[in-house]
Design an enzyme around this catalytic site. Structure first.
Site, PDB file in Angstrom:
ATOM      1  CE  LYS A   1       0.255  -7.895  -2.325  1.00  0.00           C
ATOM      2  NZ  LYS A   1       1.026  -7.005  -1.579  1.00  0.00           N
TER       3      LYS A   1
ATOM      4  CD  GLN B   1       3.883  -4.766  -2.640  1.00  0.00           C
ATOM      5  OE1 GLN B   1       2.810  -5.259  -2.848  1.00  0.00           O
ATOM      6  NE2 GLN B   1       4.566  -5.489  -1.606  1.00  0.00           N
TER       7      GLN B   1
ATOM      8  CG  ASP C   1      -1.729  -3.735   2.388  1.00  0.00           C
ATOM      9  OD1 ASP C   1      -1.973  -4.906   2.267  1.00  0.00           O
ATOM     10  OD2 ASP C   1      -1.066  -2.929   1.763  1.00  0.00           O
TER      11      ASP C   1
END
Ligand code: NDP
Length: 312
Positions: free
Chosen positions: A53, A97, A120
């Protein structure tokens, strides 16, 4: 009929090139989109995901930083880190994460991410907006599915889409995004009776069950478009040789490395029955990070004037 392979890497590359030029435009307003990734503990897969990422941020010219926290971090400590990021003007996107270590209350942590920085798309505010058809930051993998269809000029409107899987990060949001694009949507799960018959009715079939090669020719209607979200690592030689009997290069790779990836769709069957499909690897997977970048830019665009060209 020769099935068309939907090349996720090529689509990702064009998405990232467009985003890079929007990052350049943002610089004219003195803005550099920024993503903060929060990594708790030492999970090797999570480290790789975060690294990829961060690389994507570098590729489009966005600012990025990784906050590495020890596995013993407590929920209140992690909440404090997230709240600090919420308050920072130079950070547009916050990514915690997953999975978090078991002792951390993941729902509480994700609920603390500012909805405006929730790249997200997991915050209940964004989930609610998605469900009620409002503009929002939507989850990245499902957004990638829509991007693949649109950029491959595959019509969604009016078509029957069947989504196998109802998780909060893939199946449900994928169904909602397809619905927002005016598909007629059926959602299947582990209690759906006669799955093959339901799946065979799909003009667009989304496989997100997390079961290696579960969907076979009996699930795929002639000419269906098949999007395979599954990522399953196989190490059993007999299974790999059975599934990839048609693909000598794959078998050669497996014989060298001892493992290979397969999706939730049978790779030989889909090539024979579908009109178009995403391969695994190289299909849906590459779009996930591209959509994370896209969400980061969308989050950053709130810092620009309403008429700024970087607003997509
Ligand atoms: P989950 O395990 O959270 O959800 C799986 C879903 O599939 C559940 O809703 C489950 O039903 C359903 N399911 C399981 N078995 C069957 C069955 N036999 N028949 C019908 N439905 C079934 O998985 P995720 O949604 O998180 O991920 C799905 C797959 O996508 C995984 O392979 C994962 O690795 C991959 N993935 C890929 C990403 C990418 O970037 N390409 C990103 C995220 C995930 P029920 O609810 O009834 O249990």
């Amino acid at each position: 009929m020769v099935a068309r392979i939907l090349d996720g890497k090529a689509i990702r590359d064009s998405v990232l090139a467009e985003l890079a030029s929007r990052v350049e435009q943002a610089a004219h307003y003195g803005i550099r989109p920024g993503l903060a990734a929060v990594l708790v503990g030492e999970d090797p897969a999570s480290k790789i995901y975060v690294r990829n990422k961060i690389r994507a941020c570098d590729r489009i010219g966005a600012h990025s930083e990784t906050l590495r926290l020890p596995a013993e971090t407590t929920t209140p400590e992690l909440v404090a880190v997230v709240e600090d990021l919420n308050g920072r003007e130079d950070i547009d996107g916050i990514l915690v994460q997953l999975p978090l270590p078991g002792h951390i209350d993941a729902q509480r942590v994700l609920g603390c991410v500012s909805p405006e920085k929730d790249v997200d798309g997991f915050h209940p505010v964004n989930v609610g907006k998605l469900a009620s058809g409002q503009a929002c930051l939507a989850p990245c993998t499902p957004r990638g599915l829509i991007e693949i269809l649109k950029r491959s000029q595959i019509q969604i409107k009016g078509r029957h889409a069947v989504v196998v899987g109802r998780s909060n990060i893939v199946g449900k949001p994928a169904a909602l995004l397809l619905l927002a694009e005016h598909a007629t949507v059926t959602i299947c799960h582990s209690r759906t009776p006669d799955l093959p018959t339901v799946c065979r009715r799909a003009e667009i079939l989304v496989a997100a069950a997390g079961r290696p090669a579960m969907l076979t020719r009996e699930h795929i209607g002639d000419g269906a478009v098949v999007l395979d979200v599954g990522i399953n690592r196989l190490q059993d030689a007999a299974t790999v040789h059975r599934l990839f009997a048609h693909d000598p290069r794959r078998l050669e790779g497996f014989d060298k490395s001892g493992s290979t990836l397969v999706g939730d769709v049978h790779p030989g069957d889909v090539a024979q029955c579908a009109s178009a499909y995403t391969p695994v690897p190289g299909g849906v997977g590459p779009l996930t990070i591209a959509m994370l970048m896209s969400n980061t830019l969308a989050a950053a665009s709130r810092r620009t004037p309403a008429d700024a060209p970087m607003r997509a």
